[in-house]
Design an enzyme around this catalytic site. Structure first.
Site, PDB file in Angstrom:
ATOM      1  N   SER A 248      59.076  73.930  69.091  1.00 52.64           N
ATOM      2  CA  SER A 248      58.127  72.882  68.699  1.00 52.64           C
ATOM      3  C   SER A 248      58.752  71.496  68.754  1.00 52.64           C
ATOM      4  O   SER A 248      59.969  71.338  68.680  1.00 52.64           O
ATOM      5  CB  SER A 248      57.588  73.072  67.284  1.00 52.64           C
ATOM      6  N   ASP A 320      69.805  80.845  61.370  1.00 55.75           N
ATOM      7  CA  ASP A 320      70.057  82.282  61.456  1.00 55.75           C
ATOM      8  C   ASP A 320      69.747  82.902  60.096  1.00 55.75           C
ATOM      9  O   ASP A 320      70.492  82.718  59.134  1.00 55.75           O
ATOM     10  CB  ASP A 320      71.524  82.518  61.827  1.00 55.75           C
ATOM     11  N   ASP A 323      71.022  89.034  59.847  1.00 57.28           N
ATOM     12  CA  ASP A 323      72.356  89.526  60.193  1.00 57.28           C
ATOM     13  C   ASP A 323      72.266  91.015  60.483  1.00 57.28           C
ATOM     14  O   ASP A 323      71.533  91.748  59.810  1.00 57.28           O
ATOM     15  CB  ASP A 323      73.351  89.296  59.049  1.00 57.28           C
ATOM     16  N   PRO A 456      78.554  85.024  62.250  1.00 57.85           N
ATOM     17  CA  PRO A 456      77.287  85.768  62.221  1.00 57.85           C
ATOM     18  C   PRO A 456      76.599  85.879  63.576  1.00 57.85           C
ATOM     19  O   PRO A 456      75.521  86.470  63.670  1.00 57.85           O
ATOM     20  CB  PRO A 456      76.437  84.955  61.236  1.00 57.85           C
TER      21      PRO A 456
END
Length: 796
Positions: A248, A320, A323, A456
């Site tokens: 976006s 994020d 996980d 991660p």
């Protein structure tokens, strides 16, 4: 001869009767935009004016009456879409589509969205306005379900009527939240590259955040192959009948940079295209409340909205919040897994998936302390090496209903910010501007940190505890900017600046759009709606011309063919535009695809390369890896006796591209225009059936724009050289507080999801041309130019 005439007459009569029957049936199925209807549970007469594009303007004496009316009119235009939306998260598509949807159902049913929804609903304050108005909205949907006409799709696939509940609302928000995430697409792929080739190969991937130079300013066993996760999740989302959220743009310009001295708000959330489209617009007016909003099917409060006091919208934060953990089974007991304190029993969740054309499927989902085990939900993972998914949405308190209510009912900036703080997931950039001159953005999401050294981006160690989340951060640490000195806020899914020296990990998009937005915003201080409207449709890449220059500098220009020389000349003169008549983007995108294929496919393999093309990482790599002459990826590992160079790979890719374009589009370079290869068709789930395509699908259209320009129409790279647009701006909205009654919007197709409605596709041509329609607020004008549907209280 007389017999022939009689037979002909009978056949003609049958055709006429059939045509009349179809017309009558079609009229019966069309949404009702005028007249009078009786509704239960409204206190006083409520009037809905449908403007020339089918947007309902609801005038009611109370908010409850307005919400009942909203539910009813929303359902008559989008009931089929509502039905699909509520079925995805709990895994109930197979009930209507059969076993073809079973993989999708198994995956989503296993994620635990439905269970998290039930837990959140149990703690709701049933007397709160957010709950009460939600129930009024659902009452409106259910009244239409009971008394209105069934969508034609219900008849074609055999959907039974079933009342909508608050759990459906939560499940819809849950699916939306999952579709935002990227970790499940990227982490497994990166882990496989690391395990197979080592960390040196990942230097070109920029996973340390180094590629995000345009940042939003803040005020010994054989290793498991994980790519099956990326492949399965990407495939499920691609095949889903409801499109995922992708990216976006938004920018909010403060009064000091506008011609009229008032805030101008712009937003265009990027979502996969479908028919009907994502948003349903509606305008509600009561004596103490007014809001013009964009609603997801089956949800009571808009995620995008404005009134005379403030405007808000969103982009994807791209942080994020998922996980993946490699767990370890107990060698002596397969029902247990290893934890830092010893072995624990898997929690087993059992769900029954009903399948239309087969027997029921019993799904048993193992769950660890991190989350559901993916091996039970997708194909391709070793059963003795369980991988669990930890997702913030299902692990943190879900307050999404109160949050979206607060966003749409805020009295001031402070109220609005409190609403933003309630969203634990998904990660959003919530954009804000108001009539008082304030501009702001806040990143939502319950952000967290791992211990020092934990990356991660990879599959984490689930057994030891050393890779577990170490710290949850207070909302005050979320990236944000309120009334910055540079007099605008913006987001293009690029990475925010560090907070307290910490760059939040995520799957941010490259700087292309962000760079272009800031290049346009910074020098200009007299913005008006016309200029913002031109900007939101801008299709110029600020990065591609530099990439072209780097590519050309590596081409072996000895013995070029005439067409190769012409192609290089076209690219050298290219300013980065992606207009319908441009030739350069056709050459550029074919070259980019072949460069990526010749560089990465040998190491990744064909399947993993295809998945790689669908990640944000691929988009990040293009501008940077090409500048690294010593990149390990240049060498083709399949040619054992030769070590390829950058120049060899780039030159080979260029020559292959020209040959392919000659075969596809002919030998005249000037004929290779972008409109011939860049098209869009808005596909209805039933439009996949060839006989129904022309009835339900909208398009195809030749379109300008491209991937990672402001007019971001994104596509998959494929061998055939056609760039079929998968998604883009799900709406374009511009709100000018100096002329609030005449703000602009446009949808990709139309308001209605009913193919018999005049508003099924009546905005498509305007949208493709970069034009707008007004979001009317003036009652006198609305009454004068609209049809009128009156809801009358039904006596009990």
């Amino acid at each position: 001869m007389k017999i022939f005439r009689k037979v002909l007459l009978v056949l003609l009569s049958l055709v006429i009767v059939l045509a009349v029957a179809m017309l009558v049936y079609g009229y019966y199925l069309k949404p009702k935009y005028e007249g009078k209807l009786r509704l239960k549970n409204i206190q006083k007469e409520t009037t809905v004016y449908f403007d020339e594009f089918g947007v309902p303007h609801i005038y009611a004496t109370t908010s409850k009456d307005a919400m009942v009316a909203l539910g009813y009119v929303h359902a008559q235009d989008r009931l089929w879409q509502m039905e699909l939306m509520r079925r995805i998260a709990p895994g109930r598509l197979s009930e209507i589509f059969g076993s073809v949807a079973l993989k999708n159902d198994k995956f989503f049913a296993g994620l635990g969205i439905e269970e998290a929804s039930a837990k959140a609903i149990a703690s709701l304050d049933k007397n709160s306005p957010s709950y009460q108005l939600t129930m009024a909205y659902l009452d409106g949907i259910n009244q239409y379900m009971d008394e209105g006409t069934r969508p034609i799709e219900f008849s074609l696939v055999g959907v039974k009527k079933e009342k909508f509940t608050v759990k459906d609302v939560y499940n819809i928000f849950g699916y939306m939240s999952f579709s935002f995430a990227m970790a499940q697409k990227s982490d497994p792929l990166l882990t496989d590259v690391r395990n197979k080739y080592g960390m040196e190969y990942l230097k070109d991937f920029g996973i340390d955040g180094s590629f995000n130079t345009t940042k939003i300013k803040n005020a010994k066993d054989r290793p498991q192959e994980y790519a099956a996760i990326s492949k399965s999740v990407a495939s499920l989302l691609d095949q889903s009948p409801v499109s995922p959220f992708i990216g976006s743009n938004s920018w909010v310009i403060a009064p000091k940079k506008t011609k009229n001295g008032k805030v101008i708000f712009a937003n265009d959330p990027h979502i996969g295209f479908s028919q009907p489209g994502t948003w349903y617009e509606a305008h509600i007016v009561t004596p103490d409340f007014e809001l013009y909003g964009c609603y997801l099917a089956g949800t009571p409060y808009p995620l995008l909205g404005h009134n005379r006091d403030y405007a808000y919208g969103l982009t994807m934060f791209e942080n994020d919040d998922i996980d993946l953990y490699q767990e370890q089974n107990n060698p002596a007991n397969a029902n247990e897994y290893k934890t830092p304190t010893g072995f624990s029993a898997y929690e087993i969740r059992e769900k029954i998936i009903k399948v239309k054309d087969s027997s029921n499927v019993v799904l048993k989902v193992k769950t660890t302390r991190h989350g559901p085990v993916m091996n039970d939900l997708i194909d391709g993972l070793q059963q003795d090496k369980p991988v669990a998914m930890s997702w913030i949405y299902t692990q943190q308190p879900i307050q999404i209903l109160d949050a979206v209510y607060a966003l749409s009912h805020a009295k001031n900036k402070s109220d609005f910010q409190k609403g933003v703080s309630l969203i634990a997931a998904p990660g959003l950039n919530v954009m804000y501007g108001d009539a008082k001159g304030n501009v702001a953005w806040w990143a939502t999401g319950k952000l967290y940190k791992h211990k020092e050294g934990v990356n991660p981006n990879f599959i984490l160690d689930g057994a030891s505890g050393k890779d577990d989340i170490d710290q949850y951060l207070d909302f005050s640490k979320n990236p944000s900017a309120v009334n910055p000195r540079w007099n605008y806020v913006y987001s293009a899914n690029n990475q925010p600046e560090a907070i307290d020296g910490f760059l939040y990990p995520g799957y941010y998009l490259p700087e292309d759009r962000a760079k272009r937005i800031t290049q346009l915003l910074n020098p200009k201080s007299d913005w008006d709606m016309v200029a913002v409207g031109k900007m939101i449709f801008d299709n110029t890449s600020s990065v591609a011309p530099k990439v072209v220059k780097d590519l050309i500098s590596n081409v072996d220009q000895e013995s070029l063919t005439e067409n190769e020389k012409q192609a290089l000349s076209v690219l050298k003169n290219w300013k980065g535009t992606n207009n319908l008549s441009d030739v350069a983007p056709t050459i550029y995108n074919k070259w980019i695809f072949n460069y990526l294929k010749n560089t990465f496919e040998d190491e990744l393999g064909a399947e993993n390369f295809k998945m790689f093309l669908g990640t944000h990482i691929m988009k990040q790599i293009i501008a940077r890896q090409i500048t690294n002459e010593k990149s390990l990826w240049w060498d083709n590992i399949n040619t054992k006796k030769e070590k390829e160079t950058r120049s060899q790979i780039v030159s080979k890719s260029f020559k292959e591209s020209i040959v392919a374009l000659e075969k596809q589009l002919g030998n005249t370079v000037s004929d290779w225009t972008w409109n011939k290869v860049h098209t869009v068709e808005h596909e209805h789930p039933l439009g996949k059936v060839a006989a129904l395509r022309s009835i339900f699908n909208v398009g195809p259209f030749e379109v300008s724009g491209s991937t990672e320009v402001i007019n971001n129409l994104f596509f998959d790279f494929t061998d055939d050289g056609n760039y079929i647009v998968k998604g883009g701006p799900s709406t374009r909205r511009i709100i000018d507080f100096s002329d609030i009654e005449n703000s602009w919007s446009i949808l990709p197709t139309g308001q209605s999801g009913n193919p018999l409605s005049a508003h099924y596709s009546d905005q498509a041509e305007l949208y493709n041309a970069g034009k707008f329609r007004r979001m009317m607020l003036n009652k006198e004008e609305i009454v004068r130019t609209s049809t009128k549907l009156v809801f009358i209280p039904r006596k009990k």
